[in-house]
Design a protein around this motif. Structure first.
Motif, PDB file in Angstrom:
ATOM      1  N   UNK A   1      29.689 -34.039  14.269  1.00  0.00           N
ATOM      2  CA  UNK A   1      29.782 -32.917  15.198  1.00  0.00           C
ATOM      3  C   UNK A   1      31.105 -32.968  15.955  1.00  0.00           C
ATOM      4  N   UNK A   2      31.487 -34.140  16.427  1.00  0.00           N
ATOM      5  CA  UNK A   2      32.771 -34.271  17.123  1.00  0.00           C
ATOM      6  C   UNK A   2      33.940 -33.969  16.185  1.00  0.00           C
ATOM      7  N   UNK A   3      33.823 -34.385  14.942  1.00  0.00           N
ATOM      8  CA  UNK A   3      34.916 -34.183  13.997  1.00  0.00           C
ATOM      9  C   UNK A   3      35.064 -32.718  13.600  1.00  0.00           C
ATOM     10  N   UNK A   4      33.967 -32.000  13.447  1.00  0.00           N
ATOM     11  CA  UNK A   4      33.996 -30.633  12.922  1.00  0.00           C
ATOM     12  C   UNK A   4      33.969 -29.561  14.008  1.00  0.00           C
ATOM     13  N   UNK A   5      33.705 -29.928  15.235  1.00  0.00           N
ATOM     14  CA  UNK A   5      33.598 -28.949  16.301  1.00  0.00           C
ATOM     15  C   UNK A   5      34.950 -28.286  16.580  1.00  0.00           C
ATOM     16  N   UNK A   6      34.999 -26.947  16.848  1.00  0.00           N
ATOM     17  CA  UNK A   6      33.883 -25.997  16.915  1.00  0.00           C
ATOM     18  C   UNK A   6      33.744 -25.120  15.671  1.00  0.00           C
ATOM     19  N   UNK A   7      34.655 -25.244  14.722  1.00  0.00           N
ATOM     20  CA  UNK A   7      34.686 -24.308  13.595  1.00  0.00           C
ATOM     21  C   UNK A   7      33.782 -24.715  12.452  1.00  0.00           C
ATOM     22  N   UNK A   8      33.344 -25.981  12.440  1.00  0.00           N
ATOM     23  CA  UNK A   8      32.575 -26.482  11.302  1.00  0.00           C
ATOM     24  C   UNK A   8      33.450 -27.042  10.208  1.00  0.00           C
ATOM     25  N   UNK A   9      34.763 -27.123  10.443  1.00  0.00           N
ATOM     26  CA  UNK A   9      35.711 -27.659   9.469  1.00  0.00           C
ATOM     27  C   UNK A   9      36.548 -28.742  10.144  1.00  0.00           C
ATOM     28  N   UNK A  10      37.104 -29.642   9.335  1.00  0.00           N
ATOM     29  CA  UNK A  10      37.962 -30.696   9.876  1.00  0.00           C
ATOM     30  C   UNK A  10      39.233 -30.077  10.452  1.00  0.00           C
ATOM     31  N   UNK A  11      39.883 -30.743  11.423  1.00  0.00           N
ATOM     32  CA  UNK A  11      41.082 -30.160  12.035  1.00  0.00           C
ATOM     33  C   UNK A  11      42.178 -29.849  11.019  1.00  0.00           C
TER      34      UNK A  11
END
Length: 403
Positions: free
Chosen positions: A128-138
């Motif tokens: 959740x921290x990694x994918x927030x907020x778009x649902x994709x990785x940075x």
């Protein structure tokens, strides 16, 4: 688009399954009574069973609005994994402790619960921290961390099944899995520390995303940082409450506070992703800092003054409530000046733009009382608007008074 809509329809059956598993766990909890698995916290287990439903509920809301956002599915997975594990633990407690030999599969229930509960909490929290907020990785270079989490979870599950010896939640029962590979079990034992290290990396990824973000996404990530600060700040509070005897309906208040945190986490994430009144975050953070610091300051002043006055007045008052009364009046008198001082400090340190704007308006108000030149006043007013509002363009129109 059709695939996403079809997948979103799956969210409701998953939510319904979570509710059903929670109902089963609560019924078995009542039946089991004092027959509890190892590491059980009594009534807190039942409270957590209900509070954990916040995750799949928010997951349904996210998938309904944004079917392609992986965080909704992570919340559903968290809810499903936890409710399944709790139902299995209660079943195992009934089969192995409450009524041994009456129903089969108690050892298997305990084993599967052990294999499911940790990944459903730790792995999904990290992602959740990694994918927030778009649902994709940075960025694409962070994809390796998603694969690392998947491998880590697989290692933990395999290590749990292949570990020889007693079950974690039922120490008197041996592992029923027919194969034992101690080496793989040891590797699986490293999965939990590895996830902790991965959580640090996920927070770093979120910080980097925050630095590059603008507008709405920046506000969304601000909500997550605010949530993290609240969670860290709540640790000493819940710890202190655990030493009290306060309860509500027989449930200790520390347990209710913990359950409240479980509800607050998915709710805050859902608010951020669904963008409900999101731009109030600056006000929320400001008020939290001010009143949090104010509560600590006045609380310390109250306790200190009570102890000091009791020491000074004890020979005269002989244990009366005079020290408490005087301390209460002192704290009440300090409330307004201390709040103003803390508000100014918070604005100056953390909300500098607002602080500077307030100072500019105060200075303009002082000059306005002495300013007689209309042209100079108009120029001054435009300068104040530029400094405080920072618009793209400023134009001042003056209408002549009708005679």
């Amino acid at each position: 688009m059709g695939v996403r809509v079809g997948a979103a329809r799956l969210a409701w059956p998953v939510w319904g399954l979570c509710v059903a598993l929670t109902a089963v766990a609560l019924v078995l909890f009542v039946i089991n009574g004092d027959a509890r698995p190892a590491g059980s916290y009594g009534t807190l287990d039942a409270v957590v069973d209900v509070a954990i439903l916040g995750f799949p509920t928010v997951g349904v809301a996210i998938t309904g609005r944004q079917p392609g956002n992986a965080i909704g599915w992570l919340f559903l997975a968290t809810g499903l994994g936890n409710t399944l594990a709790q139902a299995l633990l209660e079943y195992g407690a009934y089969a192995l402790l409450r009524a041994p030999g009456t129903v089969p599969g108690g050892a298997w229930a305990g084993l599967v619960a052990d294999a499911v509960i940790w990944p459903s909490v730790a792995a999904t929290s990290l992602l959740v921290f990694l994918l927030f907020p778009t649902g994709h990785v940075p960025t694409r270079r962070w994809r390796w961390l998603v694969w690392a989490v998947a491998i880590d979870v697989a290692a933990y599950v395999a290590g749990t099944f292949l570990r020889p010896g007693e079950l974690h939640y039922f120490p008197t029962v041996s592992n029923p899995f027919p194969i034992s590979i101690p080496v793989l079990a040891e590797i699986g034992g490293l999965a939990a520390p590895a996830l902790a290290a991965g959580l640090v990396l996920a927070l770093v990824a979120m910080a980097l995303r925050f630095r590059r973000s603008r507008g709405m996404e920046r506000q969304q990530i601000s909500w997550m940082f605010y949530l993290g600060a609240l969670l860290i700040g709540s640790i000493p509070v819940t710890t202190a409450l655990s030493f009290t005897n306060l309860d509500v309906g027989g449930i200790p208040i520390s347990e209710l506070a913990f359950a409240g945190l479980l509800v607050a986490i998915p709710l805050a994430v859902g608010v951020a992703i669904l963008r409900y009144r999101l731009y109030d975050i600056d006000v929320v953070v400001n008020r939290t800092l001010v009143y949090g610091a104010l509560s600590v300051t006045l609380g310390a002043a109250y306790v200190g003054s009570v102890l000091l006055l009791q020491l000074v007045l004890s020979p005269v008052t002989q244990g009366s409530g005079l020290a408490v009364a005087v301390s209460t009046l002192l704290v009440a008198a300090l409330f307004r000046p201390v709040r103003s001082r803390i508000q100014a400090t918070v604005d100056r340190r953390f909300f500098r733009r607002r602080y500077d704007a307030t100072r500019t308006l105060e200075a303009f108000g002082a000059r306005l009382r002495d300013q007689l030149d209309l042209d100079a006043l108009g120029t001054d007013l435009q300068a104040v608007v530029r400094d405080t509002m920072q618009p793209a363009h400023v134009t001042l129109w003056l209408r002549k008074a009708d005679r």
